[in-house]
Design a protein around this motif. Structure first.
Motif, PDB file in Angstrom:
ATOM      1  N   ASP A  63       0.826  -1.207   0.000  1.00  0.00           N
ATOM      2  CA  ASP A  63       0.000   0.000   0.000  1.00  0.00           C
ATOM      3  C   ASP A  63       0.862   1.258   0.000  1.00  0.00           C
ATOM      4  N   THR A  64       1.964   1.227   0.746  1.00  0.00           N
ATOM      5  CA  THR A  64       2.870   2.376   0.787  1.00  0.00           C
ATOM      6  C   THR A  64       3.523   2.607  -0.570  1.00  0.00           C
ATOM      7  N   LEU A  65       3.989   1.530  -1.199  1.00  0.00           N
ATOM      8  CA  LEU A  65       4.620   1.644  -2.509  1.00  0.00           C
ATOM      9  C   LEU A  65       3.622   2.083  -3.580  1.00  0.00           C
ATOM     10  N   LYS A  66       2.387   1.616  -3.463  1.00  0.00           N
ATOM     11  CA  LYS A  66       1.366   1.955  -4.448  1.00  0.00           C
ATOM     12  C   LYS A  66       1.121   3.455  -4.501  1.00  0.00           C
ATOM     13  N   ARG A  67       1.222   4.103  -3.358  1.00  0.00           N
ATOM     14  CA  ARG A  67       0.991   5.561  -3.317  1.00  0.00           C
ATOM     15  C   ARG A  67       2.103   6.323  -4.046  1.00  0.00           C
ATOM     16  N   LYS A  68       3.256   5.677  -4.233  1.00  0.00           N
ATOM     17  CA  LYS A  68       4.377   6.320  -4.925  1.00  0.00           C
ATOM     18  C   LYS A  68       4.423   5.953  -6.407  1.00  0.00           C
ATOM     19  N   LEU A  69       3.531   5.084  -6.832  1.00  0.00           N
ATOM     20  CA  LEU A  69       3.563   4.573  -8.198  1.00  0.00           C
ATOM     21  C   LEU A  69       3.157   5.645  -9.206  1.00  0.00           C
ATOM     22  N   ILE A  70       3.913   5.747 -10.304  1.00  0.00           N
ATOM     23  CA  ILE A  70       3.604   6.669 -11.402  1.00  0.00           C
ATOM     24  C   ILE A  70       3.260   5.829 -12.620  1.00  0.00           C
ATOM     25  N   THR A  71       2.050   6.001 -13.153  1.00  0.00           N
ATOM     26  CA  THR A  71       1.587   5.154 -14.252  1.00  0.00           C
ATOM     27  C   THR A  71       1.514   5.904 -15.581  1.00  0.00           C
ATOM     28  N   GLU A  72       2.171   7.042 -15.664  1.00  0.00           N
ATOM     29  CA  GLU A  72       2.282   7.781 -16.918  1.00  0.00           C
ATOM     30  C   GLU A  72       3.762   7.902 -17.286  1.00  0.00           C
ATOM     31  N   ASP A  73       4.026   8.311 -18.528  1.00  0.00           N
ATOM     32  CA  ASP A  73       5.414   8.459 -18.961  1.00  0.00           C
ATOM     33  C   ASP A  73       6.122   9.532 -18.136  1.00  0.00           C
ATOM     34  N   ASP A  74       7.232   9.151 -17.541  1.00  0.00           N
ATOM     35  CA  ASP A  74       7.991  10.061 -16.687  1.00  0.00           C
ATOM     36  C   ASP A  74       9.479   9.842 -16.960  1.00  0.00           C
TER      37      ASP A  74
END
Length: 240
Positions: A13-24
């Motif tokens: 859950d902690t890692l999910k909040r840091k996830l970026i699902t767009e091109d970066d």
């Protein structure tokens, strides 16, 4: 087992909040020769991870990292490590068993100031989100088997793939019962009738993930992962 699940769920859950699902990322895929020669930074390297387990000692494994030239798909770098993994396999929490192996291989490359490290997408069967966030690298998830989540089943995906409207499309978005797009089913090569399943990992959009996977497939499995698999099995056989 319940304790492991609860603790792992909190970390996820902690890692999910840091996830970026767009091109970066600040480079292009090199769509044309003009783009490559115009001074625009293009993607040069693509990495792949795999891990093979000993048939005789289930806790002994070999993790392998390879880096390929994105354009030619030639292997430019490889490193393998024999490890003992004591974390039990828990469905849905594979990353907690394997991610540390891959992070060690990445750190070894980083510590050696290898030029491949800062500019690379990483392809991985499973654990792509987890690994991407921890390493802060663009990652892509690739799988040979469908995860049955949010109403997606093998039969429903097969119906989509066989639908007349989809005969001439390269990939099909996988939309769950929730309405969320969870990934894409992709026919990765002309010789393979079985699809592979692509999902975002970290810092890469689904559209870019599909395009990168398409451009790295000689066979059904993307070449970075295929090479990592071949080399991890070979290294394990020779050194254990």
């Amino acid at each position: 087992m319940t304790i492991i699940r609860n603790g792992s769920s909190k970390v996820q859950d902690t890692l999910k909040r840091k996830l970026i699902t767009e091109d970066d990322y600040n480079w292009k895929l090199g769509e044309s020769e003009e783009e490559e020669s115009s001074g625009v930074q293009v993607l040069k390297y693509i990495g792949g991870f795999d891990i093979s387990f000993s048939k005789h000692h289930p806790s002994v494994a070999c993790g392998t990292l390879v880096v390929l030239d994105f354009k030619t798909l030639d292997v430019l770098y490889e490193d393998s490590s024999i490890v003992t993994i004591d974390v039990p396999y828990v469905p849905g929490f594979l990353a907690f068993r394997e991610a540390s192996v891959f992070l060690q291989l990445l750190k070894k490359m980083q510590d050696s100031s290898h030029p491949f490290y800062p500019q690379r997408h990483v392809l991985r069967f499973g654990s792509a989100c987890h690994l991407g966030v921890l390493a802060d690298l663009p990652t892509i998830g690739v799988g040979k088997n469908l995860h049955h989540v949010d109403g997606l089943t093998n039969s429903s995906v097969r119906e989509l793939l066989e639908a007349e409207d989809n005969f001439n499309v390269d990939f099909i978005p996988l939309v769950g019962d929730s309405g969320n797009t969870l990934g894409a089913a992709l026919h990765s090569s002309k010789e393979s009738f079985k699809p592979i399943f692509v999902s975002v990992g970290h810092r890469v959009s689904l559209a870019s993930a599909v395009e990168i996977v398409k451009r790295t497939c000689k066979y059904r499995v993307p070449e970075p992962i295929r090479q990592a698999d071949i080399r991890s099995r070979d290294y394990l056989r020779k050194h254990h």
